[in-house]
Each structure stands twice: as C-alpha cells, then as structure tokens.
Write a protein that holds these residues in place. Structure first.
Motif, PDB file in Angstrom:
ATOM      1  N   ASP A  36       0.686  -1.218  -0.184  1.00  0.00           N
ATOM      2  CA  ASP A  36       0.029   0.138   0.025  1.00  0.00           C
ATOM      3  C   ASP A  36       0.802   1.283  -0.059  1.00  0.00           C
ATOM      4  OD1 ASP A  36      -2.389   1.387  -0.295  1.00  0.00           O
ATOM      5  OD2 ASP A  36      -2.627   1.479   2.062  1.00  0.00           O
ATOM      6  N   THR A  37       1.793   1.195  -1.101  1.00  0.00           N
ATOM      7  CA  THR A  37       2.659   2.424  -0.818  1.00  0.00           C
ATOM      8  C   THR A  37       2.999   2.518  -2.647  1.00  0.00           C
ATOM      9  OG1 THR A  37       4.755   3.389  -0.356  1.00  0.00           O
ATOM     10  CG2 THR A  37       4.682   1.237  -0.595  1.00  0.00           C
ATOM     11  N   THR A  38       3.685   3.581  -3.036  1.00  0.00           N
ATOM     12  CA  THR A  38       4.117   3.823  -4.289  1.00  0.00           C
ATOM     13  C   THR A  38       5.579   3.620  -4.499  1.00  0.00           C
ATOM     14  OG1 THR A  38       4.262   6.047  -4.126  1.00  0.00           O
ATOM     15  CG2 THR A  38       2.101   5.321  -4.641  1.00  0.00           C
ATOM     16  N   ALA A  39       5.933   3.250  -5.853  1.00  0.00           N
ATOM     17  CA  ALA A  39       7.396   3.173  -6.043  1.00  0.00           C
ATOM     18  C   ALA A  39       8.225   4.491  -5.754  1.00  0.00           C
ATOM     19  CB  ALA A  39       7.495   2.428  -7.344  1.00  0.00           C
ATOM     20  N   ALA A  40       7.500   5.512  -6.269  1.00  0.00           N
ATOM     21  CA  ALA A  40       8.151   6.681  -6.074  1.00  0.00           C
ATOM     22  C   ALA A  40       8.249   7.371  -4.613  1.00  0.00           C
ATOM     23  CB  ALA A  40       7.316   8.066  -6.763  1.00  0.00           C
ATOM     24  N   ARG A  41       7.231   6.945  -3.718  1.00  0.00           N
ATOM     25  CA  ARG A  41       7.235   7.349  -2.446  1.00  0.00           C
ATOM     26  C   ARG A  41       8.453   6.354  -1.758  1.00  0.00           C
ATOM     27  NH1 ARG A  41       2.014   6.016   0.527  1.00  0.00           N
ATOM     28  NH2 ARG A  41       1.543   7.794  -0.517  1.00  0.00           N
ATOM     29  N   GLU A  42       8.651   5.241  -2.118  1.00  0.00           N
ATOM     30  CA  GLU A  42       9.839   4.482  -1.584  1.00  0.00           C
ATOM     31  C   GLU A  42      11.020   4.947  -1.999  1.00  0.00           C
ATOM     32  OE1 GLU A  42       9.382   2.475   0.870  1.00  0.00           O
ATOM     33  OE2 GLU A  42       7.164   3.031   0.776  1.00  0.00           O
ATOM     34  N   ILE A  43      11.245   5.249  -3.253  1.00  0.00           N
ATOM     35  CA  ILE A  43      12.639   5.829  -3.775  1.00  0.00           C
ATOM     36  C   ILE A  43      12.684   7.256  -2.944  1.00  0.00           C
ATOM     37  CG2 ILE A  43      13.723   6.797  -5.821  1.00  0.00           C
ATOM     38  CD1 ILE A  43      13.321   3.795  -5.923  1.00  0.00           C
ATOM     39  N   ARG A  44      11.786   8.043  -2.779  1.00  0.00           N
ATOM     40  CA  ARG A  44      12.192   9.076  -2.162  1.00  0.00           C
ATOM     41  C   ARG A  44      12.491   9.083  -0.775  1.00  0.00           C
ATOM     42  NH1 ARG A  44       7.306  10.990  -5.146  1.00  0.00           N
ATOM     43  NH2 ARG A  44       6.049  10.549  -3.393  1.00  0.00           N
ATOM     44  N   HIS A  45      11.907   8.115  -0.215  1.00  0.00           N
ATOM     45  CA  HIS A  45      12.345   7.736   1.200  1.00  0.00           C
ATOM     46  C   HIS A  45      13.560   7.093   1.309  1.00  0.00           C
ATOM     47  CE1 HIS A  45      12.192   6.159   5.404  1.00  0.00           C
ATOM     48  NE2 HIS A  45      12.329   4.835   4.863  1.00  0.00           N
ATOM     49  N   PHE A  46      13.964   6.298   0.344  1.00  0.00           N
ATOM     50  CA  PHE A  46      15.515   6.003   0.191  1.00  0.00           C
ATOM     51  C   PHE A  46      16.553   7.029  -0.050  1.00  0.00           C
ATOM     52  CE2 PHE A  46      19.278   4.677  -2.295  1.00  0.00           C
ATOM     53  CZ  PHE A  46      19.828   4.160  -1.569  1.00  0.00           C
ATOM     54  N   ILE A  47      16.163   7.912  -0.670  1.00  0.00           N
ATOM     55  CA  ILE A  47      17.030   9.084  -1.122  1.00  0.00           C
ATOM     56  C   ILE A  47      17.508   9.902   0.100  1.00  0.00           C
ATOM     57  CG2 ILE A  47      17.350  11.489  -2.343  1.00  0.00           C
ATOM     58  CD1 ILE A  47      16.128   9.702  -4.773  1.00  0.00           C
ATOM     59  N   ARG A  48      16.085  10.201   0.861  1.00  0.00           N
ATOM     60  CA  ARG A  48      16.107  11.058   2.040  1.00  0.00           C
ATOM     61  C   ARG A  48      17.065  10.410   3.069  1.00  0.00           C
ATOM     62  NH1 ARG A  48      10.303  12.062   1.008  1.00  0.00           N
ATOM     63  NH2 ARG A  48      10.252  14.147  -0.222  1.00  0.00           N
ATOM     64  N   LYS A  49      16.650   9.239   3.352  1.00  0.00           N
ATOM     65  CA  LYS A  49      17.361   8.514   4.541  1.00  0.00           C
ATOM     66  C   LYS A  49      19.041   8.249   3.944  1.00  0.00           C
ATOM     67  CE  LYS A  49      17.426   3.642   6.605  1.00  0.00           C
ATOM     68  NZ  LYS A  49      16.584   2.354   6.674  1.00  0.00           N
ATOM     69  N   PHE A  50      19.557   8.159   2.761  1.00  0.00           N
ATOM     70  CA  PHE A  50      20.766   8.046   2.167  1.00  0.00           C
ATOM     71  C   PHE A  50      21.416   9.244   2.512  1.00  0.00           C
ATOM     72  CE2 PHE A  50      23.882   8.292  -0.660  1.00  0.00           C
ATOM     73  CZ  PHE A  50      24.379   7.030  -0.816  1.00  0.00           C
ATOM     74  N   MET A  51      20.654  10.517   2.169  1.00  0.00           N
ATOM     75  CA  MET A  51      21.289  11.724   2.098  1.00  0.00           C
ATOM     76  C   MET A  51      21.467  11.977   3.659  1.00  0.00           C
ATOM     77  SD  MET A  51      19.379  13.857  -0.671  1.00  0.00           S
ATOM     78  CE  MET A  51      19.994  15.254  -0.143  1.00  0.00           C
ATOM     79  N   LYS A  52      20.573  11.778   4.542  1.00  0.00           N
ATOM     80  CA  LYS A  52      20.835  11.971   6.004  1.00  0.00           C
ATOM     81  C   LYS A  52      21.923  11.147   6.561  1.00  0.00           C
ATOM     82  CE  LYS A  52      18.094  12.002  10.410  1.00  0.00           C
ATOM     83  NZ  LYS A  52      16.797  11.641  10.994  1.00  0.00           N
ATOM     84  N   LYS A  53      22.178  10.024   6.046  1.00  0.00           N
ATOM     85  CA  LYS A  53      23.255   8.979   6.615  1.00  0.00           C
ATOM     86  C   LYS A  53      24.514   9.564   6.423  1.00  0.00           C
ATOM     87  CE  LYS A  53      24.821   4.364   6.055  1.00  0.00           C
ATOM     88  NZ  LYS A  53      24.697   3.124   5.433  1.00  0.00           N
ATOM     89  N   HIS A  54      24.426  10.178   5.125  1.00  0.00           N
ATOM     90  CA  HIS A  54      25.848  10.581   4.663  1.00  0.00           C
ATOM     91  C   HIS A  54      25.959  12.204   4.567  1.00  0.00           C
ATOM     92  CE1 HIS A  54      26.881   6.498   3.116  1.00  0.00           C
ATOM     93  NE2 HIS A  54      25.688   6.598   2.687  1.00  0.00           N
ATOM     94  N   ALA A  55      25.208  12.779   5.399  1.00  0.00           N
ATOM     95  CA  ALA A  55      25.141  14.419   5.470  1.00  0.00           C
ATOM     96  C   ALA A  55      26.274  14.838   5.936  1.00  0.00           C
ATOM     97  CB  ALA A  55      24.181  14.902   6.393  1.00  0.00           C
ATOM     98  N   ASP A  56      27.326  14.278   6.798  1.00  0.00           N
ATOM     99  CA  ASP A  56      28.513  14.729   7.280  1.00  0.00           C
ATOM    100  C   ASP A  56      29.557  14.839   6.152  1.00  0.00           C
ATOM    101  OD1 ASP A  56      28.620  12.006   7.329  1.00  0.00           O
ATOM    102  OD2 ASP A  56      30.101  12.044   8.823  1.00  0.00           O
ATOM    103  N   LYS A  57      29.164  14.099   5.150  1.00  0.00           N
ATOM    104  CA  LYS A  57      30.152  13.966   3.970  1.00  0.00           C
ATOM    105  C   LYS A  57      29.992  14.877   2.970  1.00  0.00           C
ATOM    106  CE  LYS A  57      30.859   8.820   4.723  1.00  0.00           C
ATOM    107  NZ  LYS A  57      30.042   8.662   5.934  1.00  0.00           N
ATOM    108  N   ALA A  58      28.956  15.687   2.912  1.00  0.00           N
ATOM    109  CA  ALA A  58      28.676  16.407   2.025  1.00  0.00           C
ATOM    110  C   ALA A  58      29.252  18.035   1.969  1.00  0.00           C
ATOM    111  CB  ALA A  58      27.172  16.714   1.868  1.00  0.00           C
TER     112      ALA A  58
END
Length: 58
Positions: A36-58
């Motif tokens: 009960d979700t969408t592919a776009a929503r899950e991709i956006r979730h992955f991107i945000r999580k990935f960016m948060k995890k690696h925020a100190d490297k940016a």
C-alpha cells in the motif's frame, strides 16, 4: 461541467531517470502496491535516508 483543478506538487519540479531491468521494476512496483505504497514514495524515502546518513560527507 468544469474540470477539477490539478494539484500542484509541493516543490517537486525535478525528475530522476534511471534504467533497470523490466522484471525487477515490475516486481518492485508490485511489492509496493502490496504494501500500500508507491514506487516513487519508496524511492524518495530511500534518497532522504541515504542523504541523512551521509550528511556529514557533503
């Protein structure tokens, strides 16, 4: 009859295009539908999580 006004996405004015195997894409979309979700929503979730995890490297 009048047309319904189209909803404008909140600041979503860019696209990310990626290529993947059709069977893999279809399986992902089907799984998202089952969950009960969408592919776009899950991709956006992955991107945000990935960016948060690696925020100190940016």
């Amino acid at each position: 009859m009048s047309e319904k006004p189209k909803k404008k996405s909140a600041n979503k004015d860019a696209q990310l295009i990626l290529r993947l195997d059709k069977d893999e894409r279809d399986a992902f979309v089907a799984l998202c539908r089952e969950l009960d979700t969408t592919a776009a929503r899950e991709i956006r979730h992955f991107i945000r999580k990935f960016m948060k995890k690696h925020a100190d490297k940016a």
